[in-house]
Design a protein around this motif. Structure first.
Motif, PDB file in Angstrom:
ATOM      1  N   GLY A  77       0.816  -1.210   0.000  1.00  0.00           N
ATOM      2  CA  GLY A  77       0.000   0.000   0.000  1.00  0.00           C
ATOM      3  C   GLY A  77       0.844   1.252   0.000  1.00  0.00           C
ATOM      4  O   GLY A  77       0.533   2.232  -0.693  1.00  0.00           O
ATOM      5  N   PHE A  78       1.940   1.232   0.760  1.00  0.00           N
ATOM      6  CA  PHE A  78       2.826   2.390   0.842  1.00  0.00           C
ATOM      7  C   PHE A  78       3.423   2.706  -0.531  1.00  0.00           C
ATOM      8  O   PHE A  78       3.405   3.859  -0.988  1.00  0.00           O
ATOM      9  CB  PHE A  78       3.932   2.109   1.857  1.00  0.00           C
ATOM     10  N   THR A  79       3.955   1.689  -1.190  1.00  0.00           N
ATOM     11  CA  THR A  79       4.588   1.902  -2.490  1.00  0.00           C
ATOM     12  C   THR A  79       3.580   2.355  -3.530  1.00  0.00           C
ATOM     13  O   THR A  79       3.855   3.248  -4.340  1.00  0.00           O
ATOM     14  CB  THR A  79       5.286   0.606  -2.944  1.00  0.00           C
ATOM     15  N   LEU A  80       2.401   1.740  -3.530  1.00  0.00           N
ATOM     16  CA  LEU A  80       1.357   2.125  -4.489  1.00  0.00           C
ATOM     17  C   LEU A  80       0.959   3.586  -4.308  1.00  0.00           C
ATOM     18  O   LEU A  80       0.746   4.308  -5.285  1.00  0.00           O
ATOM     19  CB  LEU A  80       0.147   1.216  -4.309  1.00  0.00           C
ATOM     20  N   SER A  81       0.895   4.044  -3.080  1.00  0.00           N
ATOM     21  CA  SER A  81       0.494   5.423  -2.813  1.00  0.00           C
ATOM     22  C   SER A  81       1.479   6.423  -3.398  1.00  0.00           C
ATOM     23  O   SER A  81       1.083   7.484  -3.887  1.00  0.00           O
ATOM     24  CB  SER A  81       0.365   5.647  -1.304  1.00  0.00           C
ATOM     25  N   CYS A  82       2.763   6.088  -3.347  1.00  0.00           N
ATOM     26  CA  CYS A  82       3.779   6.999  -3.884  1.00  0.00           C
ATOM     27  C   CYS A  82       3.609   7.212  -5.380  1.00  0.00           C
ATOM     28  O   CYS A  82       4.077   8.212  -5.926  1.00  0.00           O
ATOM     29  CB  CYS A  82       5.180   6.451  -3.578  1.00  0.00           C
ATOM     30  N   ILE A  83       2.949   6.270  -6.046  1.00  0.00           N
ATOM     31  CA  ILE A  83       2.690   6.394  -7.481  1.00  0.00           C
ATOM     32  C   ILE A  83       1.361   7.068  -7.748  1.00  0.00           C
ATOM     33  O   ILE A  83       1.225   7.908  -8.634  1.00  0.00           O
ATOM     34  CB  ILE A  83       2.718   4.998  -8.152  1.00  0.00           C
ATOM     35  N   VAL A  84       0.348   6.724  -6.953  1.00  0.00           N
ATOM     36  CA  VAL A  84      -1.029   7.126  -7.235  1.00  0.00           C
ATOM     37  C   VAL A  84      -1.385   8.483  -6.630  1.00  0.00           C
ATOM     38  O   VAL A  84      -2.091   9.283  -7.256  1.00  0.00           O
ATOM     39  CB  VAL A  84      -2.005   6.043  -6.723  1.00  0.00           C
ATOM     40  N   THR A  85      -0.899   8.769  -5.421  1.00  0.00           N
ATOM     41  CA  THR A  85      -1.316   9.987  -4.720  1.00  0.00           C
ATOM     42  C   THR A  85      -1.090  11.268  -5.523  1.00  0.00           C
ATOM     43  O   THR A  85      -1.957  12.162  -5.513  1.00  0.00           O
ATOM     44  CB  THR A  85      -0.626  10.081  -3.345  1.00  0.00           C
ATOM     45  N   PRO A  86       0.054  11.426  -6.228  1.00  0.00           N
ATOM     46  CA  PRO A  86       0.206  12.658  -7.019  1.00  0.00           C
ATOM     47  C   PRO A  86      -0.920  12.884  -8.018  1.00  0.00           C
ATOM     48  O   PRO A  86      -1.283  14.027  -8.296  1.00  0.00           O
ATOM     49  CB  PRO A  86       1.552  12.446  -7.727  1.00  0.00           C
ATOM     50  N   LYS A  87      -1.493  11.802  -8.536  1.00  0.00           N
ATOM     51  CA  LYS A  87      -2.589  11.947  -9.499  1.00  0.00           C
ATOM     52  C   LYS A  87      -3.839  12.504  -8.819  1.00  0.00           C
ATOM     53  O   LYS A  87      -4.558  13.342  -9.377  1.00  0.00           O
ATOM     54  CB  LYS A  87      -2.882  10.599 -10.158  1.00  0.00           C
ATOM     55  N   PHE A  88      -4.108  12.046  -7.590  1.00  0.00           N
ATOM     56  CA  PHE A  88      -5.252  12.581  -6.846  1.00  0.00           C
ATOM     57  C   PHE A  88      -5.036  14.048  -6.493  1.00  0.00           C
ATOM     58  O   PHE A  88      -5.970  14.863  -6.556  1.00  0.00           O
ATOM     59  CB  PHE A  88      -5.484  11.767  -5.573  1.00  0.00           C
ATOM     60  N   VAL A  89      -3.809  14.397  -6.098  1.00  0.00           N
ATOM     61  CA  VAL A  89      -3.519  15.789  -5.745  1.00  0.00           C
ATOM     62  C   VAL A  89      -3.704  16.694  -6.959  1.00  0.00           C
ATOM     63  O   VAL A  89      -4.209  17.816  -6.847  1.00  0.00           O
ATOM     64  CB  VAL A  89      -2.093  15.918  -5.182  1.00  0.00           C
ATOM     65  N   LEU A  90      -3.332  16.205  -8.131  1.00  0.00           N
ATOM     66  CA  LEU A  90      -3.501  16.982  -9.354  1.00  0.00           C
ATOM     67  C   LEU A  90      -4.974  17.278  -9.604  1.00  0.00           C
ATOM     68  O   LEU A  90      -5.336  18.340 -10.094  1.00  0.00           O
ATOM     69  CB  LEU A  90      -2.904  16.221 -10.535  1.00  0.00           C
ATOM     70  N   LEU A  91      -5.844  16.340  -9.234  1.00  0.00           N
ATOM     71  CA  LEU A  91      -7.270  16.487  -9.499  1.00  0.00           C
ATOM     72  C   LEU A  91      -7.982  17.387  -8.488  1.00  0.00           C
ATOM     73  O   LEU A  91      -8.807  18.231  -8.872  1.00  0.00           O
ATOM     74  CB  LEU A  91      -7.943  15.106  -9.513  1.00  0.00           C
ATOM     75  N   VAL A  92      -7.693  17.211  -7.185  1.00  0.00           N
ATOM     76  CA  VAL A  92      -8.500  17.895  -6.170  1.00  0.00           C
ATOM     77  C   VAL A  92      -7.694  18.750  -5.202  1.00  0.00           C
ATOM     78  O   VAL A  92      -8.278  19.414  -4.340  1.00  0.00           O
ATOM     79  CB  VAL A  92      -9.352  16.878  -5.373  1.00  0.00           C
ATOM     80  N   GLY A  93      -6.370  18.737  -5.265  1.00  0.00           N
ATOM     81  CA  GLY A  93      -5.565  19.601  -4.418  1.00  0.00           C
ATOM     82  C   GLY A  93      -5.036  18.917  -3.172  1.00  0.00           C
ATOM     83  O   GLY A  93      -5.503  17.844  -2.771  1.00  0.00           O
ATOM     84  N   HIS A  94      -4.057  19.572  -2.537  1.00  0.00           N
ATOM     85  CA  HIS A  94      -3.340  18.988  -1.404  1.00  0.00           C
ATOM     86  C   HIS A  94      -4.217  18.774  -0.181  1.00  0.00           C
ATOM     87  O   HIS A  94      -4.203  17.699   0.424  1.00  0.00           O
ATOM     88  CB  HIS A  94      -2.160  19.896  -1.020  1.00  0.00           C
ATOM     89  N   VAL A  95      -4.980  19.792   0.217  1.00  0.00           N
ATOM     90  CA  VAL A  95      -5.707  19.714   1.483  1.00  0.00           C
ATOM     91  C   VAL A  95      -6.777  18.638   1.439  1.00  0.00           C
ATOM     92  O   VAL A  95      -6.929  17.848   2.377  1.00  0.00           O
ATOM     93  CB  VAL A  95      -6.317  21.078   1.845  1.00  0.00           C
ATOM     94  N   ARG A  96      -7.546  18.578   0.366  1.00  0.00           N
ATOM     95  CA  ARG A  96      -8.601  17.570   0.278  1.00  0.00           C
ATOM     96  C   ARG A  96      -8.034  16.158   0.318  1.00  0.00           C
ATOM     97  O   ARG A  96      -8.582  15.264   0.978  1.00  0.00           O
ATOM     98  CB  ARG A  96      -9.418  17.786  -0.993  1.00  0.00           C
ATOM     99  N   VAL A  97      -6.938  15.942  -0.385  1.00  0.00           N
ATOM    100  CA  VAL A  97      -6.325  14.612  -0.372  1.00  0.00           C
ATOM    101  C   VAL A  97      -5.763  14.302   1.009  1.00  0.00           C
ATOM    102  O   VAL A  97      -5.894  13.181   1.509  1.00  0.00           O
ATOM    103  CB  VAL A  97      -5.227  14.510  -1.448  1.00  0.00           C
ATOM    104  N   PHE A  98      -5.141  15.298   1.646  1.00  0.00           N
ATOM    105  CA  PHE A  98      -4.583  15.086   2.978  1.00  0.00           C
ATOM    106  C   PHE A  98      -5.679  14.698   3.971  1.00  0.00           C
ATOM    107  O   PHE A  98      -5.517  13.766   4.771  1.00  0.00           O
ATOM    108  CB  PHE A  98      -3.872  16.361   3.448  1.00  0.00           C
ATOM    109  N   VAL A  99      -6.807  15.403   3.929  1.00  0.00           N
ATOM    110  CA  VAL A  99      -7.921  15.073   4.818  1.00  0.00           C
ATOM    111  C   VAL A  99      -8.430  13.661   4.547  1.00  0.00           C
ATOM    112  O   VAL A  99      -8.705  12.886   5.474  1.00  0.00           O
ATOM    113  CB  VAL A  99      -9.052  16.107   4.662  1.00  0.00           C
ATOM    114  N   ALA A 100      -8.545  13.295   3.279  1.00  0.00           N
ATOM    115  CA  ALA A 100      -9.015  11.951   2.929  1.00  0.00           C
ATOM    116  C   ALA A 100      -8.044  10.883   3.430  1.00  0.00           C
ATOM    117  O   ALA A 100      -8.467   9.836   3.946  1.00  0.00           O
ATOM    118  CB  ALA A 100      -9.192  11.841   1.422  1.00  0.00           C
ATOM    119  N   LEU A 101      -6.743  11.146   3.319  1.00  0.00           N
ATOM    120  CA  LEU A 101      -5.748  10.158   3.733  1.00  0.00           C
ATOM    121  C   LEU A 101      -5.729   9.978   5.247  1.00  0.00           C
ATOM    122  O   LEU A 101      -5.616   8.846   5.752  1.00  0.00           O
ATOM    123  CB  LEU A 101      -4.362  10.576   3.222  1.00  0.00           C
ATOM    124  N   ILE A 102      -5.811  11.076   5.991  1.00  0.00           N
ATOM    125  CA  ILE A 102      -5.858  10.962   7.448  1.00  0.00           C
ATOM    126  C   ILE A 102      -7.110  10.197   7.885  1.00  0.00           C
ATOM    127  O   ILE A 102      -7.083   9.385   8.826  1.00  0.00           O
ATOM    128  CB  ILE A 102      -5.822  12.352   8.107  1.00  0.00           C
TER     129      ILE A 102
END
Length: 428
Positions: A53-78
């Motif tokens: 899961g950790f390794t997959l996130s390093c690939i996938v998370t930037p794509k989510f941030v590109l779509l909805v921004g840092h704060v929204r993704v950070f809240v979702a991840l926490i």
């Protein structure tokens, strides 16, 4: 400096709370797994889910941030972090835990990535070292503090799991409510591991072995403390000793690698790590104070060596290739973290908890030997573009530091590289 600290105050508070919960989670999960009577191999399988899961996130998370921004993704991840640990309390089955831990690994990696990219945008060359020193201290204090919460509860019931979920939930509040400016939109990094290997074999092989070392320790270190008969407080102190050793050693290792062939520092770190792990295997079951001292020696090299490999790979890259290099190194590191628990778990089941350090000693020896062999095959300055500065990583790195480059704005490729005749160690 003060203005910069104020601008990241809410982010640092979220980071502190997140790391407290992470430290509690990383210790209470293996303690509960041992209490359930699961074998080390089974616990290693659960750990594999986390690293995948950790390794997959390093690939996938930037794509989510590109779509909805840092704060929204950070809240979702926490939120996912809280969900993951609470599900472990609700369903106590190793197969389910493997999935839940994968969710946690995905969420913590993405959280690291966002925090570090946010910090990189807030710092300047003048305050970079100071700001990241605050970050390093925050992560270490939070992790150690969380581990010391375990003796205050009973891991065999749900109380500590619920507490962990509550702390994760509280951690999202400071950043979710912040009025500070947000980081710039990210760029997408490319991954080209074959090219990276052809350019710097020692960096790629070293990153894989560094991942195997940290993956084995982070996921099975708690099992070692339980199987050797340490109390939860003693086990927390042992884990804290490794982190403290890592934090204290990064500056001298960084300065040494900036002033000589980095591969020679790799050889020395590998040899020191192999010796320390061999001693740890020999004294496991001995007095706790002795274990703490040796564990600090292991920690002094087990985490910083990854940064050595990243720095060496950057030495051989053009400035506009740094993001690609960091991203490729992160993938290799992640594969190493995935492989280690699967291999080490059965060995610990058969030969006892001390065999963990025998395997770690072998990994360190391979790391040192390969670096020494590459020195004989390639001159120090062969292929060198510019001697970059060593970049310290936060404690317990699993690749997110490198992946954070994928969330940065376009790299400045027109600015001249600073003179590195007298290298200056810094923390980005």
């Amino acid at each position: 400096m003060l203005a910069s600290l104020v601008s990241i105050l809410s982010l640092m508070l979220s980071t502190l709370l997140m790391m407290v919960a992470f430290g509690l989670q990383s210790y209470v999960v293996p303690v509960r797994a041992v209490a359930e009577g699961w074998s080390t191999q089974t616990i290693a399988m659960i750990a594999t889910g986390y690293t995948v899961g950790f390794t997959l996130s390093c690939i996938v998370t930037p794509k989510f941030v590109l779509l909805v921004g840092h704060v929204r993704v950070f809240v979702a991840l926490i939120t996912l972090l809280a969900i993951g640990i609470l599900l472990c309390a609700l369903v106590v089955d190793w197969r389910a835990w493997m999935l839940f831990r994968a969710v946690s690994g995905f969420a913590i990696a993405g959280s690291y990535l966002i925090i570090e990219s946010w910090l990189n945008e807030r710092v300047t060359n003048d305050n970079r070292g100071s700001i990241f020193s605050v970050y390093l201290i925050t992560t270490m204090v939070g992790t150690i503090g969380g581990q010391y919460l375990v003796p205050l509860g009973d891991p065999t019931n749900t109380s500590l799991f619920i507490l962990c979920g509550i702390i994760f939930s509280v951690a999202l509040l400071p950043t979710a409510l912040t009025s500070s400016p947000l980081p710039a939109p990210p760029t997408q990094a490319r991954f080209n591991v074959p090219t990276l290997y052809r350019r710097s074999p020692v960096a790629v092989i070293g990153a894989f072995l560094a991942g195997a070392l940290s993956g084995a320790w982070l996921n099975l270190g708690g099992v070692f403390t339980q199987r050797t008969g340490l109390s939860t407080a003693e086990g927390a102190t042992l884990l804290a000793s490794v982190l403290i050793g890592s934090a204290l050693s990064q500056i001298p290792i960084g300065r040494a690698s900036d002033r000589m062939d980095r591969r020679r520092v790799m050889v020395a770190c590998g040899a020191f790590g192999a010796l320390s792990c061999a001693v740890m295997a020999a004294v496991s079951g001995g007095p706790p104070v002795l274990l703490y001292a040796v564990a600090a020696c292991v920690g002094a090299v087990i985490f910083p060596i990854y940064a050595l490999n990243v720095a060496h790979a950057n030495d051989l890259a053009q400035p506009d290739e740094y993001v690609e290099v960091s991203s490729g190194m992160m993938i290799v590191y992640g594969v190493g973290t995935i492989s280690a628990p699967i291999m080490v778990g059965p060995i610990m089941d058969r030969f006892g908890p001390g065999s963990l350090f025998v395997v770690l000693a072998c990994y360190f020896a391979l790391y040192s030997a390969y670096a020494a062999w590459r020195i004989s095959r390639r001159e120090e300055n062969d292929g060198l573009v510019v001697k970059t500065d060593f970049q310290a990583m936060a404690v317990q790195p699993l690749g997110a530091d490198a992946a954070a480059a994928a969330l940065q704005p376009d790299a400045p490729t027109e600015e001249p590289m600073e003179d590195t005749t007298t290298p200056e160690w810094r923390q980005p």
